[in-house]
Design a protein around this motif. Structure first.
Motif, mmCIF file in Angstrom:
data_model
loop_
_atom_site.group_PDB
_atom_site.id
_atom_site.type_symbol
_atom_site.label_atom_id
_atom_site.label_comp_id
_atom_site.label_asym_id
_atom_site.label_seq_id
_atom_site.Cartn_x
_atom_site.Cartn_y
_atom_site.Cartn_z
ATOM 1 N N ILE A 111 0.864 -1.177 0.000
ATOM 2 C CA ILE A 111 0.000 0.000 0.000
ATOM 3 C C ILE A 111 0.903 1.230 0.000
ATOM 4 N N PHE A 112 1.066 1.828 -1.167
ATOM 5 C CA PHE A 112 1.904 3.019 -1.298
ATOM 6 C C PHE A 112 1.065 4.250 -0.948
ATOM 7 N N VAL A 113 1.549 5.061 -0.021
ATOM 8 C CA VAL A 113 0.763 6.220 0.409
ATOM 9 C C VAL A 113 1.670 7.431 0.578
ATOM 10 N N GLY A 114 1.198 8.586 0.074
ATOM 11 C CA GLY A 114 1.968 9.803 0.225
ATOM 12 C C GLY A 114 1.435 10.910 -0.666
ATOM 13 N N GLY A 115 2.155 12.010 -0.672
ATOM 14 C CA GLY A 115 1.698 13.148 -1.460
ATOM 15 C C GLY A 115 2.671 13.600 -2.526
ATOM 16 N N SER A 116 3.734 12.839 -2.745
ATOM 17 C CA SER A 116 4.755 13.244 -3.715
ATOM 18 C C SER A 116 4.437 12.689 -5.100
ATOM 19 N N GLY A 117 3.923 13.562 -5.941
ATOM 20 C CA GLY A 117 3.518 13.142 -7.274
ATOM 21 C C GLY A 117 4.651 12.553 -8.084
ATOM 22 N N LEU A 118 5.863 13.106 -7.948
ATOM 23 C CA LEU A 118 6.987 12.594 -8.722
ATOM 24 C C LEU A 118 7.311 11.159 -8.326
ATOM 25 N N TYR A 119 7.183 10.821 -7.053
ATOM 26 C CA TYR A 119 7.443 9.452 -6.616
ATOM 27 C C TYR A 119 6.418 8.495 -7.224
ATOM 28 N N PHE A 120 5.144 8.877 -7.192
ATOM 29 C CA PHE A 120 4.118 8.021 -7.802
ATOM 30 C C PHE A 120 4.341 7.895 -9.305
ATOM 31 N N LYS A 121 4.736 8.983 -9.946
ATOM 32 C CA LYS A 121 4.976 8.942 -11.387
ATOM 33 C C LYS A 121 6.155 8.030 -11.703
ATOM 34 N N ALA A 122 7.204 8.105 -10.890
ATOM 35 C CA ALA A 122 8.354 7.231 -11.085
ATOM 36 C C ALA A 122 7.961 5.770 -10.869
#
Length: 310
Positions: free
Chosen positions: A107-118
């Motif tokens: 379960i990946f959770v956070g607010g960093s869009g670049l991390y999710f995009k990567a």
């Protein structure tokens, strides 16, 4: 979901759950609740919560919360390190493999869009920059200023310079250090990327989107609660280390203003006002970024988020 590392959510085949949202939206509580129900593991996808020096000010999970379900990639990086998206992806690959080996839902959770995009779309293959090159560029930045370095970048890498504002200190330094260390433009490195760890079609992705005014009120209240919980003392300990002000941890929301207060430049009330305002502006940028950059995320209101994942 049944606790296995792959299955279905709302009829969609999934290998992982991605929970994004602006700061203070309640996404961490949602992830913890889901992890408890499914036997999953919570994997941090926030660029500030990786730093061990800032548990309070970055609203990392408490020790009690971390004891209720496995948590990974929280507070595992020292503030003296520039934890790039590439470093995070390498750590996330290990955490993802571990979750799969243990048959747990990641379960990946956070607010960093670049991390999710990567995570879902891959990442540029920029090699590690030698510390000597990075230190030299930052010393020149402090000595000469951003606009002078932007002019240098315009000669070395015109295409990258054209995309940047002359006062964008961090991005100018990054582009210049890359071209000086590798001889290639950062744009070229971005074009030759690394494959995604988790293709979007294999994940259930939601963006928790509260009402703006409600969110901003929560941000203000949380910042005050952080101060009451010891955030100022946390920043004081960090400031004593005299780290490079360009490091990500030194630019975390609230840190620069609280450092100014500790130096006697502004009052604590003024520092808190700046910290709250900076955090609200960041939340606004998070809404915009996810809306335009990661359209595969389903936007849900906080009260509907659990139902969207069950």
């Amino acid at each position: 979901m049944d606790g296995e590392s792959s299955g279905e959510v709302n009829g969609q085949a999934t290998d992982a759950v991605l929970i994004a949202g602006p700061t203070a939206s309640g996404k961490s509580a949602l992830a913890l609740s889901l992890a408890e129900r499914t036997g999953g593991v919570v994997i941090n996808t926030d660029s500030m919560q990786v730093y061990r020096d800032l548990r309070i000010l970055t609203a990392r999970p408490t020790p009690d919360e971390e004891g209720r379900a496995p948590h990974r990639l929280y507070g595992h990086v020292d503030a003296s390190v520039n934890c790039s998206a590439g470093m995070w992806v390498a750590d996330a690959a290990v955490a993802l493999a571990e979750a799969r080996a243990q048959n747990r839902v990641p379960i990946f959770v956070g607010g960093s869009g670049l991390y999710f995009k990567a995570l879902t779309r891959g990442l540029s293959a920029v090699p590690p920059i030698p510390s000597q090159v990075r230190d030299d560029v930052r010393a020149r930045l402090e000595r000469d200023g951003a606009e002078v370095l932007h002019a240098v970048l315009a000669r070395r890498d015109p295409a990258a310079a054209q995309r940047l504002k002359p006062r964008d200190r961090a991005r100018i330094a990054r582009a210049l250090e890359v071209v000086e260390a590798t001889g290639r433009s950062l744009i070229d490195w971005h074009r030759d990327g690394l494959p995604p760890l988790l293709p979007p079609e294999r994940a259930r992705a939601v963006f928790v989107a509260p009402d703006r005014e409600v969110l901003y009120a929560r941000i203000d209240a949380r910042f005050d609660a952080m101060l009451a919980a010891g955030a100022l003392e946390e920043v004081a300990a960090l400031a004593e280390r005299r780290l490079d002000p360009l490091l990500p941890a030194m630019k975390a929301h609230g840190v620069p203003a609280l450092v100014r207060h500790l130096r006697g430049e502004i009052s604590l009330a003024e520092a808190a006002q700046i910290g709250r305002a900076d955090t609200r502006h960041y939340a606004k940028r998070q809404f915009t970024w996810f809306r335009h950059q990661l359209t595969e995320f389903a936007w849900v209101r906080p009260e509907e988020a659990r139902k969207a994942l069950d």
